[in-house]
Scaffold this motif. Structure first.
Motif, PDB file in Angstrom:
ATOM      1  N   ARG A   1      21.036  -4.420  -8.650  1.00  0.00           N
ATOM      2  CA  ARG A   1      22.256  -3.619  -8.746  1.00  0.00           C
ATOM      3  C   ARG A   1      22.595  -3.360 -10.211  1.00  0.00           C
ATOM      4  NH1 ARG A   1      28.194  -5.326  -6.908  1.00  0.00           N
ATOM      5  NH2 ARG A   1      29.124  -3.320  -7.298  1.00  0.00           N
ATOM      6  N   MET A   2      22.916  -2.098 -10.530  1.00  0.00           N
ATOM      7  CA  MET A   2      23.270  -1.736 -11.900  1.00  0.00           C
ATOM      8  C   MET A   2      24.706  -2.147 -12.208  1.00  0.00           C
ATOM      9  SD  MET A   2      21.519   2.005 -12.380  1.00  0.00           S
ATOM     10  CE  MET A   2      22.270   2.184 -13.963  1.00  0.00           C
ATOM     11  N   LYS A   3      24.948  -2.464 -13.460  1.00  0.00           N
ATOM     12  CA  LYS A   3      26.290  -2.809 -13.916  1.00  0.00           C
ATOM     13  C   LYS A   3      27.174  -1.568 -13.851  1.00  0.00           C
ATOM     14  CE  LYS A   3      28.750  -4.427 -17.991  1.00  0.00           C
ATOM     15  NZ  LYS A   3      29.591  -3.328 -18.374  1.00  0.00           N
ATOM     16  N   GLU A   4      28.352  -1.717 -13.280  1.00  0.00           N
ATOM     17  CA  GLU A   4      29.305  -0.620 -13.238  1.00  0.00           C
ATOM     18  C   GLU A   4      29.915  -0.436 -14.630  1.00  0.00           C
ATOM     19  OE1 GLU A   4      33.239   0.756 -10.740  1.00  0.00           O
ATOM     20  OE2 GLU A   4      32.668  -1.346 -10.742  1.00  0.00           O
ATOM     21  N   ILE A   5      29.904   0.789 -15.121  1.00  0.00           N
ATOM     22  CA  ILE A   5      30.501   1.094 -16.417  1.00  0.00           C
ATOM     23  C   ILE A   5      31.869   1.701 -16.141  1.00  0.00           C
ATOM     24  CG2 ILE A   5      30.301   2.429 -18.535  1.00  0.00           C
ATOM     25  CD1 ILE A   5      27.255   2.323 -18.144  1.00  0.00           C
ATOM     26  N   LYS A   6      32.913   1.036 -16.649  1.00  0.00           N
ATOM     27  CA  LYS A   6      34.279   1.484 -16.390  1.00  0.00           C
ATOM     28  C   LYS A   6      34.953   1.908 -17.691  1.00  0.00           C
ATOM     29  CE  LYS A   6      35.189  -2.438 -14.370  1.00  0.00           C
ATOM     30  NZ  LYS A   6      35.892  -3.535 -13.752  1.00  0.00           N
ATOM     31  N   PHE A   7      35.857   2.865 -17.562  1.00  0.00           N
ATOM     32  CA  PHE A   7      36.614   3.359 -18.698  1.00  0.00           C
ATOM     33  C   PHE A   7      38.090   3.447 -18.352  1.00  0.00           C
ATOM     34  CE2 PHE A   7      32.422   5.157 -19.454  1.00  0.00           C
ATOM     35  CZ  PHE A   7      32.267   5.033 -20.826  1.00  0.00           C
ATOM     36  N   LEU A   8      38.903   3.307 -19.367  1.00  0.00           N
ATOM     37  CA  LEU A   8      40.302   3.701 -19.335  1.00  0.00           C
ATOM     38  C   LEU A   8      40.414   4.857 -20.314  1.00  0.00           C
ATOM     39  CD1 LEU A   8      42.190   0.274 -19.549  1.00  0.00           C
ATOM     40  CD2 LEU A   8      41.769   1.666 -17.511  1.00  0.00           C
TER      41      LEU A   8
ATOM     42  N   THR B   1      34.489  -3.826 -21.805  1.00  0.00           N
ATOM     43  CA  THR B   1      33.525  -4.641 -22.549  1.00  0.00           C
ATOM     44  C   THR B   1      32.690  -5.535 -21.644  1.00  0.00           C
ATOM     45  OG1 THR B   1      35.073  -6.474 -22.837  1.00  0.00           O
ATOM     46  CG2 THR B   1      35.089  -4.728 -24.529  1.00  0.00           C
ATOM     47  N   GLY B   2      33.126  -5.683 -20.394  1.00  0.00           N
ATOM     48  CA  GLY B   2      32.454  -6.612 -19.491  1.00  0.00           C
ATOM     49  C   GLY B   2      33.009  -8.022 -19.601  1.00  0.00           C
ATOM     50  N   LEU B   3      33.938  -8.228 -20.521  1.00  0.00           N
ATOM     51  CA  LEU B   3      34.561  -9.538 -20.725  1.00  0.00           C
ATOM     52  C   LEU B   3      35.908  -9.584 -20.018  1.00  0.00           C
ATOM     53  CD1 LEU B   3      33.872  -9.758 -24.556  1.00  0.00           C
ATOM     54  CD2 LEU B   3      32.627 -10.980 -22.754  1.00  0.00           C
ATOM     55  N   LYS B   4      36.349 -10.788 -19.691  1.00  0.00           N
ATOM     56  CA  LYS B   4      37.671 -10.985 -19.094  1.00  0.00           C
ATOM     57  C   LYS B   4      38.412 -12.031 -19.909  1.00  0.00           C
ATOM     58  CE  LYS B   4      36.267  -9.814 -14.408  1.00  0.00           C
ATOM     59  NZ  LYS B   4      36.829  -8.531 -14.231  1.00  0.00           N
ATOM     60  N   ASP B   5      39.729 -11.829 -20.057  1.00  0.00           N
ATOM     61  CA  ASP B   5      40.514 -12.807 -20.808  1.00  0.00           C
ATOM     62  C   ASP B   5      40.738 -14.063 -19.959  1.00  0.00           C
ATOM     63  OD1 ASP B   5      42.677 -12.241 -19.072  1.00  0.00           O
ATOM     64  OD2 ASP B   5      44.048 -11.735 -20.686  1.00  0.00           O
ATOM     65  N   ILE B   6      41.471 -15.036 -20.492  1.00  0.00           N
ATOM     66  CA  ILE B   6      41.652 -16.303 -19.759  1.00  0.00           C
ATOM     67  C   ILE B   6      42.440 -16.117 -18.461  1.00  0.00           C
ATOM     68  CG2 ILE B   6      41.408 -17.830 -21.741  1.00  0.00           C
ATOM     69  CD1 ILE B   6      44.510 -18.081 -21.697  1.00  0.00           C
ATOM     70  N   ASN B   7      43.123 -14.975 -18.323  1.00  0.00           N
ATOM     71  CA  ASN B   7      43.858 -14.667 -17.097  1.00  0.00           C
ATOM     72  C   ASN B   7      43.040 -13.800 -16.149  1.00  0.00           C
ATOM     73  OD1 ASN B   7      46.270 -16.025 -18.018  1.00  0.00           O
ATOM     74  ND2 ASN B   7      46.507 -14.313 -19.430  1.00  0.00           N
ATOM     75  N   LYS B   8      41.741 -13.663 -16.446  1.00  0.00           N
ATOM     76  CA  LYS B   8      40.781 -12.899 -15.634  1.00  0.00           C
ATOM     77  C   LYS B   8      41.039 -11.392 -15.636  1.00  0.00           C
ATOM     78  CE  LYS B   8      38.957 -16.718 -13.453  1.00  0.00           C
ATOM     79  NZ  LYS B   8      38.560 -17.533 -14.538  1.00  0.00           N
ATOM     80  N   LYS B   9      41.749 -10.887 -16.677  1.00  0.00           N
ATOM     81  CA  LYS B   9      41.987  -9.451 -16.812  1.00  0.00           C
ATOM     82  C   LYS B   9      40.862  -8.836 -17.634  1.00  0.00           C
ATOM     83  CE  LYS B   9      46.986  -9.864 -16.650  1.00  0.00           C
ATOM     84  NZ  LYS B   9      48.235  -9.730 -17.422  1.00  0.00           N
ATOM     85  N   PRO B  10      40.349  -7.652 -17.220  1.00  0.00           N
ATOM     86  CA  PRO B  10      39.264  -7.019 -17.982  1.00  0.00           C
ATOM     87  C   PRO B  10      39.720  -6.606 -19.380  1.00  0.00           C
ATOM     88  CG  PRO B  10      39.927  -5.632 -16.127  1.00  0.00           C
ATOM     89  CD  PRO B  10      40.738  -6.881 -16.047  1.00  0.00           C
ATOM     90  N   ILE B  11      38.833  -6.792 -20.346  1.00  0.00           N
ATOM     91  CA  ILE B  11      39.106  -6.452 -21.739  1.00  0.00           C
ATOM     92  C   ILE B  11      38.378  -5.151 -22.061  1.00  0.00           C
ATOM     93  CG2 ILE B  11      38.833  -7.162 -24.144  1.00  0.00           C
ATOM     94  CD1 ILE B  11      38.818 -10.089 -23.133  1.00  0.00           C
ATOM     95  N   TYR B  12      39.135  -4.165 -22.553  1.00  0.00           N
ATOM     96  CA  TYR B  12      38.588  -2.869 -22.948  1.00  0.00           C
ATOM     97  C   TYR B  12      38.598  -2.741 -24.465  1.00  0.00           C
ATOM     98  CZ  TYR B  12      38.762  -1.236 -18.116  1.00  0.00           C
ATOM     99  OH  TYR B  12      38.540  -1.074 -16.771  1.00  0.00           O
ATOM    100  N   GLU B  13      37.787  -1.812 -24.981  1.00  0.00           N
ATOM    101  CA  GLU B  13      37.775  -1.528 -26.417  1.00  0.00           C
ATOM    102  C   GLU B  13      39.190  -1.235 -26.904  1.00  0.00           C
ATOM    103  OE1 GLU B  13      34.091   0.836 -27.965  1.00  0.00           O
ATOM    104  OE2 GLU B  13      34.743   1.713 -26.057  1.00  0.00           O
TER     105      GLU B  13
END
Length: 146
Positions: free
Chosen positions: A2-9, A65-77
Motif C-alpha cells: 500500500r502506498m503512503k497517502e500524501i495529504k495537504f492542507l 510530514t507523516g509525523l504526529k505530535d504527542i497528542n497524536k495530531k498530524p504535523i504539517y509543514e
C-alpha cells in the motif's frame, strides 16, 4: 504493498483560514488544480507553477510530514511546535537533508539552526503543536521564511 497517502492542507490567503485539500492534480502545462473543503461548500483553486518552483498566489499548500505530535495530531509543514522545556520550533522541509527539520524559533524569529526530526524525537522531547505561521502571527515575525 500500500502506498503512503500524501495529504495537504491549504492556507487560504483571501479568507485567512486553513482548509483541507480534498483533491489536487497538475495539467500537462504545469497548472495546478485543486479542490478545498470549506465551511460553505467546496472551493476550487488554480495556480501556475513558475520555473523556480514558486506558486502564484491563491493558497499556500502545507504537506503532511507523516509525523504526529504527542497528542497524536498530524504535523504539517510550517506548523509551530513546542517541546517539554518550552523551546519553540517551526517544521520545514530541508532540501539539503531531504528531510523535515525543526527550525528553532527565538524571540519570534525562525532561525537557521535546525534539528532533523523523526517520531522518536517527537515522543522523547514531548513535542506538541502550538499553531502555524499563518494563523498565529503573534508567535513568529513575518519574513523571508514565509
Amino acid at each position: 504493498m500500500r502506498m503512503k497517502e500524501i495529504k495537504f492542507l491549504a492556507w487560504d490567503k483571501e479568507d485567512k483560514v486553513i482548509r483541507r485539500v480534498k483533491e489536487i492534480h497538475f495539467d500537462k502545462d504545469g497548472t495546478l488544480h485543486g479542490l478545498l473543503e470549506g465551511g460553505e461548500g467546496r472551493y476550487f483553486f488554480n495556480q501556475r507553477v513558475l520555473v523556480d518552483g514558486k506558486w502564484i498566489d491563491d493558497v499556500v499548500l502545507l504537506q503532511d510530514t507523516g509525523l504526529k505530535d504527542i497528542n497524536k495530531k498530524p504535523i504539517y509543514e510550517n506548523f509551530l511546535l513546542k517541546n517539554k522545556n518550552g523551546q519553540k520550533f517551526c517544521i520545514k522541509y530541508d532540501k539539503y537533508y531531504a528531510w523535515y527539520c525543526l527550525h528553532e524559533v527565538e524571540d519570534g524569529t525562525i532561525m537557521n539552526n535546525i534539528w532533523t526530526v523523526d517520531q522518536g524525537i517527537i515522543q522523547n522531547y514531548e513535542i506538541e503543536i502550538i499553531g502555524n505561521i499563518y494563523q498565529n502571527p503573534e508567535l513568529v515575525k513575518e519574513g523571508d521564511e514565509w
